[in-house]
Design an enzyme around this catalytic site. Structure first.
Site, PDB file in Angstrom:
ATOM      1  N   ARG A 149       0.818  -1.254  -0.335  1.00  0.00           N
ATOM      2  CA  ARG A 149       0.180  -0.101  -0.253  1.00  0.00           C
ATOM      3  C   ARG A 149       0.541   1.590   0.127  1.00  0.00           C
ATOM      4  NH1 ARG A 149      -2.124  -3.248   3.846  1.00  0.00           N
ATOM      5  NH2 ARG A 149      -4.541  -4.232   3.426  1.00  0.00           N
ATOM      6  N   LYS A 172      -2.593  -1.892   7.748  1.00  0.00           N
ATOM      7  CA  LYS A 172      -3.598  -1.418   8.183  1.00  0.00           C
ATOM      8  C   LYS A 172      -3.477  -1.681   9.513  1.00  0.00           C
ATOM      9  CE  LYS A 172      -5.989   0.023   4.193  1.00  0.00           C
ATOM     10  NZ  LYS A 172      -8.188  -1.058   4.070  1.00  0.00           N
ATOM     11  N   HIS A 241      -2.164   1.982  -6.113  1.00  0.00           N
ATOM     12  CA  HIS A 241      -3.563   1.385  -6.005  1.00  0.00           C
ATOM     13  C   HIS A 241      -3.472  -0.089  -7.175  1.00  0.00           C
ATOM     14  CE1 HIS A 241      -4.973  -0.405  -1.995  1.00  0.00           C
ATOM     15  NE2 HIS A 241      -5.861  -1.506  -2.870  1.00  0.00           N
ATOM     16  N   ARG A 244      -0.078  -2.326  -6.607  1.00  0.00           N
ATOM     17  CA  ARG A 244      -0.561  -3.460  -5.860  1.00  0.00           C
ATOM     18  C   ARG A 244      -1.548  -4.390  -6.509  1.00  0.00           C
ATOM     19  NH1 ARG A 244      -1.471  -4.621  -0.301  1.00  0.00           N
ATOM     20  NH2 ARG A 244      -3.334  -5.031   0.128  1.00  0.00           N
ATOM     21  N   HIS A 267      -3.834  -8.921   3.923  1.00  0.00           N
ATOM     22  CA  HIS A 267      -5.205  -8.601   3.861  1.00  0.00           C
ATOM     23  C   HIS A 267      -5.928  -9.580   4.926  1.00  0.00           C
ATOM     24  CE1 HIS A 267      -6.857  -7.699  -0.366  1.00  0.00           C
ATOM     25  NE2 HIS A 267      -6.536  -7.037   0.239  1.00  0.00           N
ATOM     26  N   TYR A 276      -9.930 -10.434  -6.524  1.00  0.00           N
ATOM     27  CA  TYR A 276      -8.165 -10.857  -7.776  1.00  0.00           C
ATOM     28  C   TYR A 276      -9.201 -13.172  -8.572  1.00  0.00           C
ATOM     29  CZ  TYR A 276      -6.641  -7.041  -5.926  1.00  0.00           C
ATOM     30  OH  TYR A 276      -6.115  -5.778  -5.650  1.00  0.00           O
TER      31      TYR A 276
END
Length: 306
Positions: A149, A172, A241, A244, A267, A276
């Protein structure tokens, strides 16, 4: 109370009592007019005749008419607010739109880059071999190599990079993960680290620094990527992004291992990574159509049709 009269009073309240913006009032007026026209077409003219079944039929009618889920959600919100206002004024006892949901908006597939475009972006070097050029190449290679990210890449410190080819990343929720760094990215990072001392201020911990010697900002990284994409002549907007997405798509195409891609991306839930699988299926579908004799387009020549 008549629906049209109640709607007019509600709009007056929005305009003069709640001081809503002209744009909000105009949108509410359009939404209520749409709902009232539908209700009257169903033989419903008063506020108390509207029930949850009518509201659901309204939603279905809008969906059949091709209205976007986001638009239908707004219509529902307007009707819900209208009835809440009626209840507060004692003109209605229940809110028939409460609990009624709009159709789910279809998830947009993330736009990505092809392998060729990602390579062209990395190779789009300026004429000089300045520290800035080395830094920018290392940034592109690292984005594409490790699927980071923007916030993760900007926060990397020198000590996060292991000489053996691994990188410690804080994602995150302050969760830390270890990601591999590909060969080309390692080479680009070594080249940048040899130049970094020419820019970095003493004691600066950041891996990527600006021409002023301080940590490179997220905004600057975005701008440098956009400039590099223009130099490469890609013809598409490139942002962190998108790189990414390219990393995740190409990893899944090559491995088919969704769990591994989830871990590499950081994630928390597999559902975030499953977008994806659709991209991967689209790729497989194209390969199938191009390769399978029963999936190809029908030939156009008379000899082929005979």
């Amino acid at each position: 109370m008549n629906l049209a009269a109640g709607g007019a009073e509600y709009l007056h309240a929005l305009r003069h009592l709640r001081r809503a913006s002209p744009h909000s009032v105009a949108a509410a007026e359009r939404d209520l007019a749409r709902f009232q026209a539908f209700a009257e077409g169903q033989g419903v003219n008063t506020v108390d005749q509207v029930d949850v079944h009518l509201v659901r039929r309204f939603v279905a009618d809008c969906a059949w008419a091709g209205h976007k889920p986001t638009s239908i959600a707004r219509y529902l919100s307007t009707v819900r607010s209208f009835y809440q206002w009626l209840i507060e004024g004692g003109a209605a006892e229940r809110n028939p739109a409460q609990g009624v949901r709009a159709p789910k908006a279809q998830k947009r597939l993330p736009r990505t880059l092809s392998r060729e475009q990602a390579g062209a972006l990395a190779e789009a070097e300026p004429d000089d071999h300045s520290p800035i050029a080395c830094r920018d190449r290392a940034i592109v290679e690292l984005f594409y190599s490790s699927g980071l990210r923007l916030s993760e890449l900007a926060a990397i410190d020198l000590h996060d990079l292991d000489p053996g080819g691994e990188l410690r990343v804080t994602g995150k929720g302050d969760k830390t993960r270890i990601v591999p760094v590909g060969r080309l990215a390692r080479e680009a990072l070594r080249a940048w680290c040899r130049q970094r001392a020419r820019l970095a201020r003493p004691g600066e911990a950041a891996l990527f620094v600006s021409s002023r010697g301080t940590r490179l900002s997220r905004r600057s990284i975005q701008q440098r990527l956009a400039q590099r994409a223009k130099r490469a002549g890609l013809g598409v907007r490139v942002h962190p992004h998108r790189l990414r997405h390219a990393f995740a798509t190409h990893m899944l195409e090559g491995s088919g291992d969704l769990r591994a891609v989830q871990e590499l991306l950081g994630h928390a839930s597999l559902s975030s990574t499953q977008i994806y699988t659709q991209l991967d299926f689209d790729h497989l579908s194209r390969v199938y159509r191009d390769a399978h004799p029963r999936a190809r387009r029908k030939p156009d020549s008379d000899d082929d049709r005979a």
